[in-house]
Design a protein around this motif. Sequence first.
Motif, PDB file in Angstrom:
ATOM      1  N   ASP A 177      43.534   7.840 -55.273  1.00  0.00           N
ATOM      2  CA  ASP A 177      44.140   7.071 -56.375  1.00  0.00           C
ATOM      3  C   ASP A 177      43.325   5.827 -56.707  1.00  0.00           C
ATOM      4  O   ASP A 177      43.807   4.913 -57.366  1.00  0.00           O
ATOM      5  CB  ASP A 177      45.593   6.711 -56.061  1.00  0.00           C
ATOM      6  N   LEU A 178      42.075   5.818 -56.253  1.00  0.00           N
ATOM      7  CA  LEU A 178      41.217   4.661 -56.444  1.00  0.00           C
ATOM      8  C   LEU A 178      39.783   5.143 -56.602  1.00  0.00           C
ATOM      9  O   LEU A 178      39.352   6.070 -55.904  1.00  0.00           O
ATOM     10  CB  LEU A 178      41.324   3.800 -55.186  1.00  0.00           C
ATOM     11  N   VAL A 179      39.059   4.568 -57.552  1.00  0.00           N
ATOM     12  CA  VAL A 179      37.629   4.843 -57.677  1.00  0.00           C
ATOM     13  C   VAL A 179      36.897   3.519 -57.789  1.00  0.00           C
ATOM     14  O   VAL A 179      37.474   2.500 -58.186  1.00  0.00           O
ATOM     15  CB  VAL A 179      37.290   5.754 -58.888  1.00  0.00           C
ATOM     16  N   PHE A 180      35.636   3.549 -57.433  1.00  0.00           N
ATOM     17  CA  PHE A 180      34.787   2.368 -57.555  1.00  0.00           C
ATOM     18  C   PHE A 180      33.652   2.698 -58.506  1.00  0.00           C
ATOM     19  O   PHE A 180      33.148   3.818 -58.518  1.00  0.00           O
ATOM     20  CB  PHE A 180      34.210   1.980 -56.186  1.00  0.00           C
ATOM     21  N   ARG A 181      33.270   1.715 -59.302  1.00  0.00           N
ATOM     22  CA  ARG A 181      32.162   1.895 -60.229  1.00  0.00           C
ATOM     23  C   ARG A 181      31.306   0.635 -60.266  1.00  0.00           C
ATOM     24  O   ARG A 181      31.807  -0.479 -60.216  1.00  0.00           O
ATOM     25  CB  ARG A 181      32.656   2.182 -61.657  1.00  0.00           C
ATOM     26  N   ARG A 182      29.994   0.877 -60.379  1.00  0.00           N
ATOM     27  CA  ARG A 182      29.030  -0.203 -60.597  1.00  0.00           C
ATOM     28  C   ARG A 182      28.391   0.077 -61.952  1.00  0.00           C
ATOM     29  O   ARG A 182      27.887   1.163 -62.196  1.00  0.00           O
ATOM     30  CB  ARG A 182      27.958  -0.173 -59.506  1.00  0.00           C
ATOM     31  N   TRP A 183      28.455  -0.906 -62.825  1.00  0.00           N
ATOM     32  CA  TRP A 183      27.886  -0.705 -64.150  1.00  0.00           C
ATOM     33  C   TRP A 183      27.510  -2.019 -64.809  1.00  0.00           C
ATOM     34  O   TRP A 183      27.889  -3.085 -64.344  1.00  0.00           O
ATOM     35  CB  TRP A 183      28.816   0.094 -65.040  1.00  0.00           C
ATOM     36  N   SER A 184      26.778  -1.910 -65.898  1.00  0.00           N
ATOM     37  CA  SER A 184      26.406  -3.116 -66.642  1.00  0.00           C
ATOM     38  C   SER A 184      27.502  -3.516 -67.619  1.00  0.00           C
ATOM     39  O   SER A 184      27.634  -4.690 -67.933  1.00  0.00           O
ATOM     40  CB  SER A 184      25.072  -2.931 -67.368  1.00  0.00           C
ATOM     41  N   ARG A 185      28.299  -2.542 -68.063  1.00  0.00           N
ATOM     42  CA  ARG A 185      29.470  -2.858 -68.879  1.00  0.00           C
ATOM     43  C   ARG A 185      30.530  -1.801 -68.626  1.00  0.00           C
ATOM     44  O   ARG A 185      30.217  -0.608 -68.525  1.00  0.00           O
ATOM     45  CB  ARG A 185      29.133  -2.951 -70.364  1.00  0.00           C
ATOM     46  N   PRO A 186      31.780  -2.212 -68.502  1.00  0.00           N
ATOM     47  CA  PRO A 186      32.855  -1.251 -68.221  1.00  0.00           C
ATOM     48  C   PRO A 186      33.047  -0.270 -69.368  1.00  0.00           C
ATOM     49  O   PRO A 186      32.828  -0.609 -70.526  1.00  0.00           O
ATOM     50  CB  PRO A 186      34.091  -2.129 -68.075  1.00  0.00           C
ATOM     51  N   THR A 187      33.464   0.941 -69.036  1.00  0.00           N
ATOM     52  CA  THR A 187      33.732   1.945 -70.065  1.00  0.00           C
ATOM     53  C   THR A 187      35.204   2.346 -70.106  1.00  0.00           C
ATOM     54  O   THR A 187      35.570   3.225 -70.878  1.00  0.00           O
ATOM     55  CB  THR A 187      32.858   3.200 -69.851  1.00  0.00           C
ATOM     56  N   VAL A 188      36.035   1.736 -69.264  1.00  0.00           N
ATOM     57  CA  VAL A 188      37.478   1.996 -69.283  1.00  0.00           C
ATOM     58  C   VAL A 188      38.211   0.661 -69.249  1.00  0.00           C
ATOM     59  O   VAL A 188      37.675  -0.352 -68.820  1.00  0.00           O
ATOM     60  CB  VAL A 188      37.932   2.880 -68.098  1.00  0.00           C
ATOM     61  N   LYS A 189      39.465   0.693 -69.720  1.00  0.00           N
ATOM     62  CA  LYS A 189      40.309  -0.504 -69.736  1.00  0.00           C
ATOM     63  C   LYS A 189      41.596  -0.233 -68.981  1.00  0.00           C
ATOM     64  O   LYS A 189      42.133   0.877 -69.037  1.00  0.00           O
ATOM     65  CB  LYS A 189      40.669  -0.897 -71.171  1.00  0.00           C
ATOM     66  N   ALA A 190      42.099  -1.257 -68.305  1.00  0.00           N
ATOM     67  CA  ALA A 190      43.380  -1.145 -67.609  1.00  0.00           C
ATOM     68  C   ALA A 190      44.454  -0.755 -68.618  1.00  0.00           C
ATOM     69  O   ALA A 190      44.508  -1.286 -69.731  1.00  0.00           O
ATOM     70  CB  ALA A 190      43.732  -2.461 -66.932  1.00  0.00           C
ATOM     71  N   GLY A 191      45.290   0.202 -68.253  1.00  0.00           N
ATOM     72  CA  GLY A 191      46.348   0.668 -69.137  1.00  0.00           C
ATOM     73  C   GLY A 191      45.908   1.769 -70.080  1.00  0.00           C
ATOM     74  O   GLY A 191      46.727   2.355 -70.781  1.00  0.00           O
ATOM     75  N   GLY A 192      44.619   2.086 -70.079  1.00  0.00           N
ATOM     76  CA  GLY A 192      44.110   3.119 -70.967  1.00  0.00           C
ATOM     77  C   GLY A 192      44.145   4.488 -70.317  1.00  0.00           C
ATOM     78  O   GLY A 192      44.686   4.680 -69.226  1.00  0.00           O
ATOM     79  N   THR A 193      43.584   5.457 -71.015  1.00  0.00           N
ATOM     80  CA  THR A 193      43.477   6.812 -70.495  1.00  0.00           C
ATOM     81  C   THR A 193      42.056   7.308 -70.684  1.00  0.00           C
ATOM     82  O   THR A 193      41.291   6.750 -71.477  1.00  0.00           O
ATOM     83  CB  THR A 193      44.450   7.774 -71.212  1.00  0.00           C
ATOM     84  N   LEU A 194      41.747   8.347 -69.957  1.00  0.00           N
ATOM     85  CA  LEU A 194      40.423   8.955 -70.036  1.00  0.00           C
ATOM     86  C   LEU A 194      40.614  10.461 -70.127  1.00  0.00           C
ATOM     87  O   LEU A 194      41.303  11.054 -69.284  1.00  0.00           O
ATOM     88  CB  LEU A 194      39.618   8.593 -68.778  1.00  0.00           C
TER      89      LEU A 194
END
Length: 95
Positions: free
Chosen positions: A17-34
Amino acid sequence: MLLKLELLEQIQRGEVDLVFRRWSRPTVKAGGTLKTKLGLLQIGAITDVDPADVSEADARRAGFSDVADFRKWLDTMKPGHLFQRIEVGFPPEGH
């Protein structure tokens, strides 16, 4: 945010129920969907973290056997100045 099918299946079964990401700019927002191969993935809280602060519990929630396993995976990730802890899950059936 790209997620492998195996990880999506683990999320769907409630094992992760948790993922980690390293990036230069986020591609998801809290409360959003993918949109994924298994349906819409809900994005929960997103927290900026220092990889050195990832706990054993968070490593296991993300599908790693322990922090050492997490760090091994981290060494394979692309560089980026932003590292985030992202809560994820699929909605319950029928919702």
